[in-house]
Motif scaffolding. Sequence first.
Motif, PDB file in Angstrom:
ATOM      1  N   MET A 137       0.831  -1.176   0.000  1.00 57.27           N
ATOM      2  CA  MET A 137       0.000   0.000   0.000  1.00 57.27           C
ATOM      3  C   MET A 137       0.872   1.233   0.000  1.00 57.27           C
ATOM      4  O   MET A 137       1.779   1.359   0.796  1.00 57.27           O
ATOM      5  CB  MET A 137      -0.874   0.010   1.249  1.00 57.27           C
ATOM      6  CG  MET A 137      -1.978  -1.015   1.205  1.00 57.27           C
ATOM      7  SD  MET A 137      -2.922  -0.982   2.696  1.00 57.27           S
ATOM      8  CE  MET A 137      -2.414  -2.535   3.382  1.00 57.27           C
ATOM      9  N   SER A 138       0.598   2.131  -0.871  1.00 61.71           N
ATOM     10  CA  SER A 138       1.402   3.331  -0.953  1.00 61.71           C
ATOM     11  C   SER A 138       0.667   4.484  -0.298  1.00 61.71           C
ATOM     12  O   SER A 138      -0.539   4.620  -0.396  1.00 61.71           O
ATOM     13  CB  SER A 138       1.727   3.647  -2.408  1.00 61.71           C
ATOM     14  OG  SER A 138       0.587   3.504  -3.197  1.00 61.71           O
ATOM     15  N   ASP A 139       1.422   5.302   0.406  1.00 63.17           N
ATOM     16  CA  ASP A 139       0.849   6.436   1.115  1.00 63.17           C
ATOM     17  C   ASP A 139       0.510   7.563   0.156  1.00 63.17           C
ATOM     18  O   ASP A 139       1.171   7.776  -0.839  1.00 63.17           O
ATOM     19  CB  ASP A 139       1.850   6.987   2.143  1.00 63.17           C
ATOM     20  CG  ASP A 139       2.053   6.016   3.287  1.00 63.17           C
ATOM     21  OD1 ASP A 139       1.070   5.378   3.693  1.00 63.17           O
ATOM     22  OD2 ASP A 139       3.197   5.905   3.759  1.00 63.17           O
ATOM     23  N   THR A 140      -0.530   8.317   0.517  1.00 65.46           N
ATOM     24  CA  THR A 140      -0.817   9.533  -0.223  1.00 65.46           C
ATOM     25  C   THR A 140      -0.076  10.698   0.395  1.00 65.46           C
ATOM     26  O   THR A 140      -0.051  11.778  -0.157  1.00 65.46           O
ATOM     27  CB  THR A 140      -2.328   9.843  -0.241  1.00 65.46           C
ATOM     28  OG1 THR A 140      -2.767   9.995   1.106  1.00 65.46           O
ATOM     29  CG2 THR A 140      -3.095   8.753  -0.952  1.00 65.46           C
ATOM     30  N   THR A 145       3.031  11.568   3.894  1.00 65.53           N
ATOM     31  CA  THR A 145       3.982  10.956   4.811  1.00 65.53           C
ATOM     32  C   THR A 145       3.308  10.443   6.073  1.00 65.53           C
ATOM     33  O   THR A 145       3.926   9.798   6.879  1.00 65.53           O
ATOM     34  CB  THR A 145       5.067  11.980   5.204  1.00 65.53           C
ATOM     35  OG1 THR A 145       4.413  13.130   5.765  1.00 65.53           O
ATOM     36  CG2 THR A 145       5.907  12.358   4.009  1.00 65.53           C
ATOM     37  N   ASP A 175       1.038   8.199   8.632  1.00 67.15           N
ATOM     38  CA  ASP A 175       0.785   6.774   8.765  1.00 67.15           C
ATOM     39  C   ASP A 175      -0.685   6.458   8.515  1.00 67.15           C
ATOM     40  O   ASP A 175      -1.010   5.353   8.177  1.00 67.15           O
ATOM     41  CB  ASP A 175       1.211   6.261  10.141  1.00 67.15           C
ATOM     42  CG  ASP A 175       2.719   6.141  10.246  1.00 67.15           C
ATOM     43  OD1 ASP A 175       3.364   5.949   9.195  1.00 67.15           O
ATOM     44  OD2 ASP A 175       3.235   6.253  11.359  1.00 67.15           O
ATOM     45  N   ASN A 178      -4.700   5.578   8.020  1.00 68.40           N
ATOM     46  CA  ASN A 178      -5.188   4.214   8.044  1.00 68.40           C
ATOM     47  C   ASN A 178      -5.866   3.888   6.728  1.00 68.40           C
ATOM     48  O   ASN A 178      -6.203   4.769   5.958  1.00 68.40           O
ATOM     49  CB  ASN A 178      -6.109   3.975   9.247  1.00 68.40           C
ATOM     50  CG  ASN A 178      -7.444   4.667   9.105  1.00 68.40           C
ATOM     51  OD1 ASN A 178      -8.121   4.537   8.096  1.00 68.40           O
ATOM     52  ND2 ASN A 178      -7.836   5.400  10.131  1.00 68.40           N
ATOM     53  N   THR A 179      -6.032   2.612   6.474  1.00 75.94           N
ATOM     54  CA  THR A 179      -6.630   2.179   5.206  1.00 75.94           C
ATOM     55  C   THR A 179      -8.144   2.052   5.308  1.00 75.94           C
ATOM     56  O   THR A 179      -8.786   1.775   4.309  1.00 75.94           O
ATOM     57  CB  THR A 179      -6.039   0.831   4.750  1.00 75.94           C
ATOM     58  OG1 THR A 179      -6.243  -0.119   5.784  1.00 75.94           O
ATOM     59  CG2 THR A 179      -4.580   0.966   4.407  1.00 75.94           C
ATOM     60  N   GLY A 187      -6.393   4.189  -4.610  1.00 76.73           N
ATOM     61  CA  GLY A 187      -5.579   2.991  -4.777  1.00 76.73           C
ATOM     62  C   GLY A 187      -6.262   1.950  -5.645  1.00 76.73           C
ATOM     63  O   GLY A 187      -7.476   1.960  -5.829  1.00 76.73           O
ATOM     64  N   ASN A 192      -0.314   7.452  -8.954  1.00 78.60           N
ATOM     65  CA  ASN A 192      -0.447   7.777  -7.542  1.00 78.60           C
ATOM     66  C   ASN A 192      -0.238   9.280  -7.416  1.00 78.60           C
ATOM     67  O   ASN A 192       0.880   9.770  -7.577  1.00 78.60           O
ATOM     68  CB  ASN A 192       0.580   7.024  -6.710  1.00 78.60           C
ATOM     69  CG  ASN A 192       0.441   7.287  -5.228  1.00 78.60           C
ATOM     70  OD1 ASN A 192      -0.238   8.215  -4.799  1.00 78.60           O
ATOM     71  ND2 ASN A 192       1.095   6.464  -4.425  1.00 78.60           N
ATOM     72  N   LYS A 210      -3.627   6.256   3.891  1.00 76.76           N
ATOM     73  CA  LYS A 210      -3.032   5.251   3.002  1.00 76.76           C
ATOM     74  C   LYS A 210      -4.009   4.910   1.903  1.00 76.76           C
ATOM     75  O   LYS A 210      -5.211   4.817   2.138  1.00 76.76           O
ATOM     76  CB  LYS A 210      -2.669   3.994   3.785  1.00 76.76           C
ATOM     77  CG  LYS A 210      -1.511   4.184   4.702  1.00 76.76           C
ATOM     78  CD  LYS A 210      -1.079   2.880   5.311  1.00 76.76           C
ATOM     79  CE  LYS A 210       0.115   3.137   6.214  1.00 76.76           C
ATOM     80  NZ  LYS A 210       0.741   1.912   6.625  1.00 76.76           N
ATOM     81  N   ARG A 211      -3.483   4.702   0.700  1.00 74.54           N
ATOM     82  CA  ARG A 211      -4.320   4.209  -0.387  1.00 74.54           C
ATOM     83  C   ARG A 211      -4.564   2.723  -0.145  1.00 74.54           C
ATOM     84  O   ARG A 211      -3.754   2.042   0.448  1.00 74.54           O
ATOM     85  CB  ARG A 211      -3.607   4.407  -1.732  1.00 74.54           C
ATOM     86  CG  ARG A 211      -3.452   5.872  -2.093  1.00 74.54           C
ATOM     87  CD  ARG A 211      -2.598   6.070  -3.315  1.00 74.54           C
ATOM     88  NE  ARG A 211      -3.387   5.781  -4.515  1.00 74.54           N
ATOM     89  CZ  ARG A 211      -2.902   5.179  -5.599  1.00 74.54           C
ATOM     90  NH1 ARG A 211      -1.644   4.817  -5.638  1.00 74.54           N
ATOM     91  NH2 ARG A 211      -3.652   4.956  -6.633  1.00 74.54           N
TER      92      ARG A 211
END
Length: 188
Positions: A1-4, A6, A8, A10-11, A59, A106, A186-187
Motif C-alpha cells: 500500500m502506498s501512502d498519499t 507521509t 501513517d 489508516n486504510t 488505490g 499515484n 493510506k491508499r
Amino acid sequence: MSDTSTSDGNTLFPLVLSIVAAAATGVLWAYANPIQLVPGVIQWRIFAFLPPLVGILLGWRSGFICGYLGTIIWSLLAGAFIPAHSLLVDGVMVGLTGLVPGLIFNPAKMTMDRQALVKIAATCLIVGVVMVFAVSASLAYLGIFPFWWAIFYLGLSDIVPMLIGTPLLIIPAIRILKSAHPSGFKRF
C-alpha cells in the motif's frame, strides 16, 4: 500500500469510501443515465469515470472494488443481472478500469500536469477498449447482443465518459481529499 502523504494514516477510510463509491456508482448507473443507447441493454454511462477516478485517488484495490461492486449493484437494480456475465466478465472487466489506473498513477508521487492528464486519458482508453472487447464477447457468446454492435455501443457508453470525466475531475477530487484529510491516509 502506498501512502498519499507521509502520514501513517489508516486504510479504513479508502476502503469504506470505495464501498460507498461502488454503491453510488451502481445507483447512478441504474437511475441517472437518461440516454438509452440500446433500450434495456446499453445506456450511456455518464458516470463511467468513477472506477478509474476512485482507483487513482484511493488505490488500485479501491478502484477494483468500485468497478466490480458498482457493476453488480447496477445489474441487480437495472434487472440486467446475468450470473456468468455479471460476476465473471462484466464485473471483473469494469473492476479493471479502476484497478489499472490505480496501479499506474499515484497522485502523491506525481505532478498532475497536462502530461499526466493525457497519460490518464490514454490509460482509460486502453483499459476501456480491453473491457469493451471482453464484455462484448461475453454478450455475443451468451446470445444477448451481436459482438460488433456491442463494441460500438459499449465504446460510446463507457470509454467516452472515462476519457473525458477522469482527467477533468482528478485535480478537483485530489483537492477535496487533501482538504478532508490534510494529514493524509493510506491508499487501499
